[in-house]
Design an enzyme around this catalytic site. Sequence first.
Site, PDB file in Angstrom:
ATOM      1  N   ASN A   7       1.170  -1.120  -0.025  1.00 44.53           N
ATOM      2  CA  ASN A   7       0.013  -0.089  -0.059  1.00 44.53           C
ATOM      3  C   ASN A   7       1.034   1.430   0.002  1.00 44.53           C
ATOM      4  O   ASN A   7       1.128   1.679   0.763  1.00 44.53           O
ATOM      5  CB  ASN A   7      -1.187   0.248   1.070  1.00 44.53           C
ATOM      6  N   ARG A  90      -2.632  -2.499  -3.403  1.00 44.92           N
ATOM      7  CA  ARG A  90      -3.624  -1.502  -2.861  1.00 44.92           C
ATOM      8  C   ARG A  90      -3.931   0.154  -3.970  1.00 44.92           C
ATOM      9  O   ARG A  90      -2.927   0.709  -3.716  1.00 44.92           O
ATOM     10  CB  ARG A  90      -3.658  -0.771  -2.032  1.00 44.92           C
ATOM     11  N   HIS A 179     -12.593   3.055   0.005  1.00 37.83           N
ATOM     12  CA  HIS A 179     -12.894   1.971   1.692  1.00 37.83           C
ATOM     13  C   HIS A 179     -13.397   0.354   0.495  1.00 37.83           C
ATOM     14  O   HIS A 179     -13.416  -0.391   1.656  1.00 37.83           O
ATOM     15  CB  HIS A 179     -13.413   2.395   2.219  1.00 37.83           C
ATOM     16  N   ARG A 240     -11.828  15.731   7.961  1.00 41.95           N
ATOM     17  CA  ARG A 240     -12.832  15.708   6.762  1.00 41.95           C
ATOM     18  C   ARG A 240     -13.906  16.383   7.051  1.00 41.95           C
ATOM     19  O   ARG A 240     -14.677  15.879   7.620  1.00 41.95           O
ATOM     20  CB  ARG A 240     -12.479  14.778   5.885  1.00 41.95           C
ATOM     21  N   GLU A 383      -8.340  -5.373   5.031  1.00 44.09           N
ATOM     22  CA  GLU A 383      -8.143  -4.570   3.214  1.00 44.09           C
ATOM     23  C   GLU A 383      -6.757  -5.786   3.205  1.00 44.09           C
ATOM     24  O   GLU A 383      -7.083  -6.471   1.740  1.00 44.09           O
ATOM     25  CB  GLU A 383      -7.552  -3.294   3.952  1.00 44.09           C
TER      26      GLU A 383
END
Length: 396
Positions: A7, A90, A179, A240, A383
Amino acid sequence: MKVLVINCGSSSLKYQLIDSDTEEVLAKGLCERITIDGRLTHSTTGKDKYTIDADMPDHNAAVKYVLNALLDKETGVISSLDEIDAVGHRIVHGGEKFAKSTMITDEVMQAIEECNDLAPLHNPANLIGIRACKSLMPDVPMVAVFDTAFHQTMPDKAYIYGLPYEYYVNYKIRKYGFHGTSHSFVSKRLAELIGKKPEDCNVIVCHLGNGSSITAVKGGKSVDTTMGLTPLAGLPMGTRTGDIDPAIIEFIAGKEDKTVEEINQILNKKSGMLGLSGVSSDFRDLDKGISEGNDRCRLAVDVFAYHVKKFIGSYAAAMGGVDAIAFTAGVGENNPYVRKLATEGLEFMGIKLDEKANETRGEEMKISTEDSKVSVWIVPTNEELAIARETVALVK
Ligand code: AMP
């Protein structure tokens, strides 16, 4: 098979070496400060974790350190690079080009590059990671697993914005969602837990972490999700904003003489839980603040949980009912207070939380009562394992 999961960010690279037969993590770690100076933190299962300063002028150097750490006679887990059977990368944005994971070829790399516009901070870094791995392991098959792919099943009514249609046609401006690996992994596990095939149930996955998103999964397919063209949309998050009235941007620009880039920074880095509380983006700090009577911490968590609840309600409506709900990721797995706030008052739609079970943190658990029509679960996400599974499925 041994699968290396990568990743890659612009200055970081996370990795795990997974034995796909046992699904055991053999080793994992993180390279940080790539292109600045460089630091590697590596841990091999069953051995002590260590951190070293390492010279990482580029991602090639970082991948070399990773491979050396895996090969190290004392702290490593493999004796030759030939033992790495495949690499799973990823990739953040696959645009409309990728609705599933794919073997990486030159054409695929070109197509990923064409999505750079949509994720200018992430996709170029993901590509650098692929190139670095290819140059050091040219014969190892590599797979791209996209954050956006799972959501490509959304119907047009869910992904089109109420903008002039030309913006979709000309620039591909639409909701993509993120996601996806986590939502796919957790929704499949949730179906198993309630004893149904994914095709036969409607579930809602609440991936609540520093970045948060909620997905409606009908018959195993994503039919709506909270993030949008970018991960800024949907729930208010660690830093965010989530959804806001778009007119606010011009309003702030006028009041504070700020550029669009400056406002973008505020919306991405200074808002959400951090901006609301003035204390932290981390829910552990917010919990502490609440216990000390800090009202802005209370407000931040209330706002977050209220939005989670509203999306649960709206996605149940969008799917014509829901069989089960999963909470996952850092906050979803570990924060009983958020789960309680997000589900209280939903008894009218058959959701009843078991307060004792809801105290569970970080492990798979049913947290609704036996008479709750909709079952509610903690389902830890993974993940990296999901990427390893996808990689094996394509390589085999
Ligand atoms: P993530 O982005 O999934 O790593 O989630 C990060 C968020 O999860 C932070 O706000 C943390 O406060 C929260 N979190 C992660 N682990 C724990 C834990 N063990 N206990 C409580 N909160 C946690």
